[in-house]
Enzyme design. Structure first.
Site, short mmCIF file in Angstrom:
data_model
loop_
_atom_site.label_atom_id
_atom_site.label_comp_id
_atom_site.label_asym_id
_atom_site.label_seq_id
_atom_site.Cartn_x
_atom_site.Cartn_y
_atom_site.Cartn_z
N ASP A 194 -7.45 20.12 -13.87
CA ASP A 194 -7.78 18.78 -14.35
C ASP A 194 -7.43 18.75 -15.83
O ASP A 194 -8.07 19.39 -16.66
CB ASP A 194 -9.27 18.51 -14.14
CG ASP A 194 -9.67 17.09 -14.53
OD1 ASP A 194 -8.97 16.49 -15.38
OD2 ASP A 194 -10.68 16.59 -14.02
N ARG A 198 0.85 -1.20 0.00
CA ARG A 198 0.00 0.00 0.00
C ARG A 198 0.88 1.24 0.00
O ARG A 198 0.55 2.26 -0.62
CB ARG A 198 -0.94 0.00 1.22
CG ARG A 198 -1.70 1.31 1.36
CD ARG A 198 -2.79 1.27 2.41
NE ARG A 198 -2.50 0.49 3.59
CZ ARG A 198 -1.72 0.89 4.61
NH1 ARG A 198 -1.13 2.08 4.58
NH2 ARG A 198 -1.54 0.10 5.64
N TYR A 255 -16.70 18.02 -14.69
CA TYR A 255 -17.13 16.63 -14.61
C TYR A 255 -18.10 16.44 -13.44
O TYR A 255 -17.86 16.91 -12.33
CB TYR A 255 -15.90 15.73 -14.46
CG TYR A 255 -16.20 14.30 -14.10
CD1 TYR A 255 -17.13 13.55 -14.81
CD2 TYR A 255 -15.55 13.69 -13.03
CE1 TYR A 255 -17.40 12.24 -14.47
CE2 TYR A 255 -15.80 12.38 -12.68
CZ TYR A 255 -16.75 11.66 -13.42
OH TYR A 255 -17.02 10.37 -13.07
N LYS A 284 -8.51 7.56 -18.72
CA LYS A 284 -8.86 8.08 -20.04
C LYS A 284 -7.67 8.00 -21.01
O LYS A 284 -7.22 6.91 -21.32
CB LYS A 284 -9.40 9.50 -19.90
CG LYS A 284 -10.46 9.66 -18.78
CD LYS A 284 -11.63 8.71 -18.90
CE LYS A 284 -12.81 9.07 -18.01
NZ LYS A 284 -12.58 9.01 -16.55
#
Length: 379
Positions: free
Chosen positions: A170, A46, A98, A195
């Site tokens: 972004d 992690r 978004y 994306k």
């Protein structure tokens, strides 16, 4: 290095153990230590993973940043950034953004005392008027999702720097190939790696790139403490996808330009949103701060009828109706009911997002086939 070389080589070295040219998938949860606290730089997966380390270094290089930090999704990255702030702090965000970003801001962090204001940041003077003593961060998308509005990063950065406010951009729609916000004055860049960076619709991931050492340490702490980390298989897939980012983005841009020009001339299309069109209000700005106009566009049909918009979306053959964007295959999305459904209808319409708007993620297929598909669907 130029971008195409960085995409393939930056931050990436052959595996020191075997010489493998591709970064291995280190599919492990823990690492053996020689003695308590004495290890080879890795303790628990992690906290660190070698495959993830290479990807983070590669992403930092692509955005001309010093630190790259990956998360299990784009919203995981957004969550980490918002955790930098305290109750009473205010964030000003683009009013066209978004739907998932709007949702996590209003439905999650607002409940914990953060304040959010949504402003048309295409006009920098409106930001000046909106800033209050509580404003700690400005969050912008450019081009915006789904109306492809342009925000002047340099102009916004000049305002935020003069006020000691952090600027987050972004950069998902543009990708590092087309735009590097850190070079234009932004403090933090965030990506939905799902994306264009991944590019093959097979991975969900988010990333943050920045230069400030102290903020990077805080974000890395949040990454480890809150645990929204990507797995090594996903990191491997994104590293593989990035190697063709520059080639894919060139084709995305070429295809989208031709599709936008076709739609603009179609008698049954009333409006096309694409910064590559000279009629787009942000066209000149896009030429200044981007190296191409991207693979995303939206359009509205003449008559503005919902039943006709639905019929068109159901009629596509090559374009697939689905969430997401940025893959090699072309996608069609209905923002009002899919990606932006979490934004109240009155807010959507106030910002210009009609229920009949259709968003296209133009893929890298043969563009003649894409135009033929549009022709048969829009009758």
């Amino acid at each position: 290095m130029n971008f195409g070389t960085k995409a393939i080589h930056a931050g990436i070295e052959p595996d020191p153990t075997t010489g493998a040219i591709m970064t291995p998938i280190y599919q492990t949860s823990t690492y053996v230590q020689e003695s308590p606290g004495k290890h080879k730089g890795y303790e628990y997966a992690r906290t660190q993973n070698p495959t993830r380390t290479v990807l983070q270094n590669n992403l930092a290089a692509l955005e001309n940043g010093r630190h790259g930090i990956c998360y299990s999704s784009g919203l995981g990255a957004t969550d980490a950034i918002l955790k930098l702030f305290r109750p009473g702090d205010e964030i000003i965000a683009s009013n066209d953004l978004y739907g998932g970003t709007y949702r996590i801001m209003v439905r999650v962090f607002q409940e914990f005392g953060l304040k959010f204001s949504f402003v048309n940041l295409a006009d920098p003077s409106l930001l000046e008027a909106a800033i209050t003593p509580a404003t700690k961060m400005v969050w912008i998308e450019t081009p915006t999702n789904p109306l492809l509005r342009l925000v002047d990063i340099t102009a916004i950065a000049a305002i935020t720097k003069s006020r000691g406010i952090q600027l987050v951009v972004d950069n998902t729609f543009a990708s590092p190939y087309l735009q590097n916000p850190l070079d234009l004055g932004a403090d933090i860049v965030v990506h939905s790696v799902t994306k264009y960076l991944g590019g093959h619709s097979d991975t969900v991931m988010g990333a943050i790139v920045l230069n400030d050492d102290e903020t990077a340490q805080r974000l890395a702490f949040i990454q480890n403490a809150c645990g929204a980390v990507p797995g090594p298989q996903d990191c491997f897939l994104v590293l593989r996808g990035i190697k063709t980012l520059h080639v894919r983005m060139q084709r995305h841009c070429e295809n989208a330009q031709k599709v936008a020009e076709f739609l603009q001339q179609h008698p049954k299309v009333s409006h096309v949103y694409y910064p590559g069109l000279p009629t787009h209000p942000g066209h000149e700005l896009a030429k200044q701060q981007m190296r191409g106009f991207g693979g995303m566009l939206s359009f509205e049909l003449a008559g503005d009828r919902m039943d006709e918009a639905v019929r068109v979306m159901e009629s596509f053959s090559v374009f697939s109706l689905g969430e997401s964007l940025g893959g090699v295959e072309s996608l069609c999305t209905h923002p009002a009911s899919m990606t932006h459904a979490s934004i109240p209808k009155e807010e959507r319409e106030k910002n210009g997002l009609k229920d009949t708007l259709i968003r296209l993620s133009v893929g890298i297929e043969d563009v003649d086939d894409l135009i033929q598909d549009l022709t048969q669907a829009i009758q």
